[in-house]
Design a protein around this motif. Structure first.
Motif, PDB file in Angstrom:
ATOM      1  N   MET A   4       0.821  -1.210   0.000  1.00 33.27           N
ATOM      2  CA  MET A   4       0.000   0.000   0.000  1.00 33.27           C
ATOM      3  C   MET A   4       0.850   1.253   0.000  1.00 33.27           C
ATOM      4  SD  MET A   4      -3.157  -0.938  -0.117  1.00 33.27           S
ATOM      5  CE  MET A   4      -3.978   0.541   0.443  1.00 33.27           C
ATOM      6  N   ASN A   5       1.917   1.235   0.808  1.00 33.67           N
ATOM      7  CA  ASN A   5       2.771   2.407   0.888  1.00 33.67           C
ATOM      8  C   ASN A   5       3.523   2.629  -0.421  1.00 33.67           C
ATOM      9  OD1 ASN A   5       2.025   2.870   3.504  1.00 33.67           O
ATOM     10  ND2 ASN A   5       3.684   1.652   4.401  1.00 33.67           N
ATOM     11  N   ALA A   6       3.888   1.511  -1.099  1.00 36.23           N
ATOM     12  CA  ALA A   6       4.612   1.657  -2.365  1.00 36.23           C
ATOM     13  C   ALA A   6       3.729   2.199  -3.469  1.00 36.23           C
ATOM     14  CB  ALA A   6       5.198   0.293  -2.780  1.00 36.23           C
ATOM     15  N   ALA A   7       2.462   1.928  -3.440  1.00 34.77           N
ATOM     16  CA  ALA A   7       1.551   2.394  -4.507  1.00 34.77           C
ATOM     17  C   ALA A   7       1.081   3.808  -4.281  1.00 34.77           C
ATOM     18  CB  ALA A   7       0.349   1.453  -4.609  1.00 34.77           C
ATOM     19  N   HIS A   8       1.231   4.313  -3.079  1.00 32.51           N
ATOM     20  CA  HIS A   8       0.685   5.636  -2.769  1.00 32.51           C
ATOM     21  C   HIS A   8       1.303   6.771  -3.598  1.00 32.51           C
ATOM     22  CE1 HIS A   8      -1.252   8.726  -0.452  1.00 32.51           C
ATOM     23  NE2 HIS A   8      -0.056   9.284  -0.201  1.00 32.51           N
ATOM     24  N   PRO A   9       2.632   6.806  -3.848  1.00 34.75           N
ATOM     25  CA  PRO A   9       3.202   7.916  -4.624  1.00 34.75           C
ATOM     26  C   PRO A   9       2.703   7.987  -6.049  1.00 34.75           C
ATOM     27  CG  PRO A   9       4.905   6.784  -3.359  1.00 34.75           C
ATOM     28  CD  PRO A   9       3.685   5.943  -3.287  1.00 34.75           C
ATOM     29  N   LYS A  10       2.157   6.884  -6.578  1.00 43.42           N
ATOM     30  CA  LYS A  10       1.699   6.915  -7.972  1.00 43.42           C
ATOM     31  C   LYS A  10       0.495   7.840  -8.158  1.00 43.42           C
ATOM     32  CE  LYS A  10       3.332   2.252  -9.079  1.00 43.42           C
ATOM     33  NZ  LYS A  10       2.942   0.916  -9.564  1.00 43.42           N
ATOM     34  N   GLY A  11      -0.270   8.056  -7.082  1.00 38.90           N
ATOM     35  CA  GLY A  11      -1.445   8.915  -7.216  1.00 38.90           C
ATOM     36  C   GLY A  11      -1.102  10.330  -7.634  1.00 38.90           C
ATOM     37  N   PRO A  12      -0.251  11.044  -6.897  1.00 40.45           N
ATOM     38  CA  PRO A  12       0.108  12.406  -7.309  1.00 40.45           C
ATOM     39  C   PRO A  12       0.798  12.460  -8.664  1.00 40.45           C
ATOM     40  CG  PRO A  12       0.673  12.022  -5.016  1.00 40.45           C
ATOM     41  CD  PRO A  12       0.293  10.689  -5.589  1.00 40.45           C
ATOM     42  N   VAL A  13       1.640  11.453  -8.969  1.00 42.49           N
ATOM     43  CA  VAL A  13       2.326  11.438 -10.263  1.00 42.49           C
ATOM     44  C   VAL A  13       1.327  11.292 -11.412  1.00 42.49           C
ATOM     45  CG1 VAL A  13       3.981  10.168 -11.693  1.00 42.49           C
ATOM     46  CG2 VAL A  13       4.458  10.544  -9.258  1.00 42.49           C
ATOM     47  N   ALA A  14       0.363  10.396 -11.240  1.00 45.77           N
ATOM     48  CA  ALA A  14      -0.651  10.205 -12.285  1.00 45.77           C
ATOM     49  C   ALA A  14      -1.484  11.461 -12.477  1.00 45.77           C
ATOM     50  CB  ALA A  14      -1.543   9.014 -11.920  1.00 45.77           C
ATOM     51  N   ALA A  15      -1.849  12.123 -11.365  1.00 49.66           N
ATOM     52  CA  ALA A  15      -2.619  13.368 -11.471  1.00 49.66           C
ATOM     53  C   ALA A  15      -1.813  14.440 -12.189  1.00 49.66           C
ATOM     54  CB  ALA A  15      -3.027  13.835 -10.070  1.00 49.66           C
ATOM     55  N   LEU A  16      -0.481  14.500 -11.882  1.00 48.50           N
ATOM     56  CA  LEU A  16       0.381  15.470 -12.549  1.00 48.50           C
ATOM     57  C   LEU A  16       0.467  15.207 -14.046  1.00 48.50           C
ATOM     58  CD1 LEU A  16       2.372  17.825 -12.391  1.00 48.50           C
ATOM     59  CD2 LEU A  16       4.184  16.164 -11.891  1.00 48.50           C
ATOM     60  N   LEU A  17       0.604  13.942 -14.414  1.00 50.92           N
ATOM     61  CA  LEU A  17       0.680  13.589 -15.835  1.00 50.92           C
ATOM     62  C   LEU A  17      -0.627  13.907 -16.558  1.00 50.92           C
ATOM     63  CD1 LEU A  17       2.608  10.188 -15.672  1.00 50.92           C
ATOM     64  CD2 LEU A  17       3.482  12.430 -16.371  1.00 50.92           C
ATOM     65  N   ARG A  18      -1.759  13.633 -15.893  1.00 49.14           N
ATOM     66  CA  ARG A  18      -3.046  13.980 -16.512  1.00 49.14           C
ATOM     67  C   ARG A  18      -3.176  15.480 -16.708  1.00 49.14           C
ATOM     68  NH1 ARG A  18      -5.055   9.826 -13.063  1.00 49.14           N
ATOM     69  NH2 ARG A  18      -5.662  11.409 -11.515  1.00 49.14           N
ATOM     70  N   GLY A  19      -2.733  16.243 -15.710  1.00 45.91           N
ATOM     71  CA  GLY A  19      -2.791  17.699 -15.845  1.00 45.91           C
ATOM     72  C   GLY A  19      -1.920  18.192 -16.971  1.00 45.91           C
ATOM     73  N   ILE A  20      -0.704  17.637 -17.085  1.00 40.85           N
ATOM     74  CA  ILE A  20       0.188  18.030 -18.180  1.00 40.85           C
ATOM     75  C   ILE A  20      -0.432  17.668 -19.528  1.00 40.85           C
ATOM     76  CG2 ILE A  20       2.435  17.563 -19.245  1.00 40.85           C
ATOM     77  CD1 ILE A  20       3.583  17.208 -16.452  1.00 40.85           C
ATOM     78  N   GLY A  21      -1.042  16.490 -19.596  1.00 38.65           N
ATOM     79  CA  GLY A  21      -1.682  16.092 -20.848  1.00 38.65           C
ATOM     80  C   GLY A  21      -2.809  17.026 -21.254  1.00 38.65           C
ATOM     81  N   ARG A  22      -3.608  17.437 -20.286  1.00 35.23           N
ATOM     82  CA  ARG A  22      -4.708  18.365 -20.599  1.00 35.23           C
ATOM     83  C   ARG A  22      -4.166  19.696 -21.105  1.00 35.23           C
ATOM     84  NH1 ARG A  22      -7.287  16.042 -15.957  1.00 35.23           N
ATOM     85  NH2 ARG A  22      -6.404  17.691 -14.630  1.00 35.23           N
ATOM     86  N   TYR A  23      -3.134  20.210 -20.435  1.00 31.79           N
ATOM     87  CA  TYR A  23      -2.562  21.489 -20.862  1.00 31.79           C
ATOM     88  C   TYR A  23      -1.929  21.390 -22.246  1.00 31.79           C
ATOM     89  CZ  TYR A  23      -3.311  23.709 -16.335  1.00 31.79           C
ATOM     90  OH  TYR A  23      -3.888  24.265 -15.237  1.00 31.79           O
TER      91      TYR A  23
END
Length: 280
Positions: free
Chosen positions: A1-20
């Motif tokens: 669980m702890n190892a998967a947690h950092p992927k959340g902010p990274v995925a949100a950042l990538l989605r935001g970059i993709g939208r922009y």
């Protein structure tokens, strides 16, 4: 669980970059033609691509020397604002009558007019329109073009203004009648101030519709000195029959400025504070 947690902010950042990135590509797609329109008139050798211009003002001098170019802009102003004034006045009177008088099948009639005006376009009716104008001696006259364009815009304008008329409180009109106001005075001092946003909307819409209209002026105006800008623009060719990009780009810039300035004026004057009011 702890190892998967950092992927959340990274995925949100990538989605935001993709939208922009998608938004930036969309803006670039629509901005490039505008960039060409702004730069090509000042380029000594304009092409079909937007590049750094080799600065010159010769294109404007050539356009001014053209006998029909500047006159056509004045012709467009006459046709556009003449049609807009007639559309606003007639549609306001018709919309007020349809709003206040109970006529059987009133709404059906209004929708039928709007539907027919959308189906029977100027292209489909150009032959009877020309024959009617010829019978009335309106060929090669500003009045003929204004009347034909007004007839085409009236159904939609009436449909738009009727909603504004329906929202006018009838109690205001009844109070004015008690104090002896005539019907014309009621329309002028009670109805018009309240529906002023609708009148302005119809006026701006009418000017924009007429400003870019090519078919009706091309059919009815025979004299080159009476042709509007939308028709004259199609005459800018070189001796070899190729489009003269220098004249076309320069004329397009001047041709678009009046409509842009009109929209900026309306937006600055009203914006989201677009409202009416009752005269004291």
């Amino acid at each position: 669980m702890n190892a998967a947690h950092p992927k959340g902010p990274v995925a949100a950042l990538l989605r935001g970059i993709g939208r922009y990135v998608l938004v930036a590509l969309g803006l670039a797609f629509f901005a490039l033609p505008m960039l060409w329109l702004v730069t090509a008139p000042f380029d000594k050798h304009p092409g079909i691509t937007a590049t750094l211009p080799e600065f010159t003002l010769d294109n404007f001098r050539r356009l001014i020397d053209n006998p029909n170019a500047m006159t056509s802009l004045a012709n467009s102003v006459i046709l556009a604002f003449g049609t807009a004034a007639l559309v606003v006045v007639l549609s306001a009177l018709a919309a007020y009558a349809l709003s206040r008088v109970r006529i059987p099948g009133r709404d059906g009639l209004l929708y039928a007019l709007l539907l027919l005006s959308s189906i029977v376009t100027g292209t489909a009716a150009m032959v009877p329109i020309f024959l009617l104008a010829a019978d009335l001696n309106l060929v090669d006259s500003y009045l003929g073009v204004i009347l034909v364009l007004t007839g085409g815009l009236l159904p939609a304008a009436i449909f738009i203004l009727k909603d504004f008329m329906d929202t006018t409180p009838r109690s205001y009109e009844e109070s004015a009648r008690v104090f002896g106001a005539s019907p014309l005075r009621i329309v002028k001092d009670i109805v018009v101030p309240v529906v002023r946003p609708g009148l302005a909307t119809v006026g701006v819409w009418s000017v924009a519709q007429v400003w870019g209209n090519f078919l009706i002026p091309f059919l009815l105006l025979r004299s080159p000195d009476k042709s509007p800008a939308a028709v004259v623009m199609y005459t800018f060719y070189t001796e070899g029959g190729q489009p003269d990009l220098a004249l076309i780009s320069t004329f397009s810039l001047l041709y678009s400025l009046p409509v842009v300035l009109m929209f900026l004026f309306v937006s600055r004057r009203y914006g989201f504070r677009f409202h009416g009011g009752i005269k004291a």
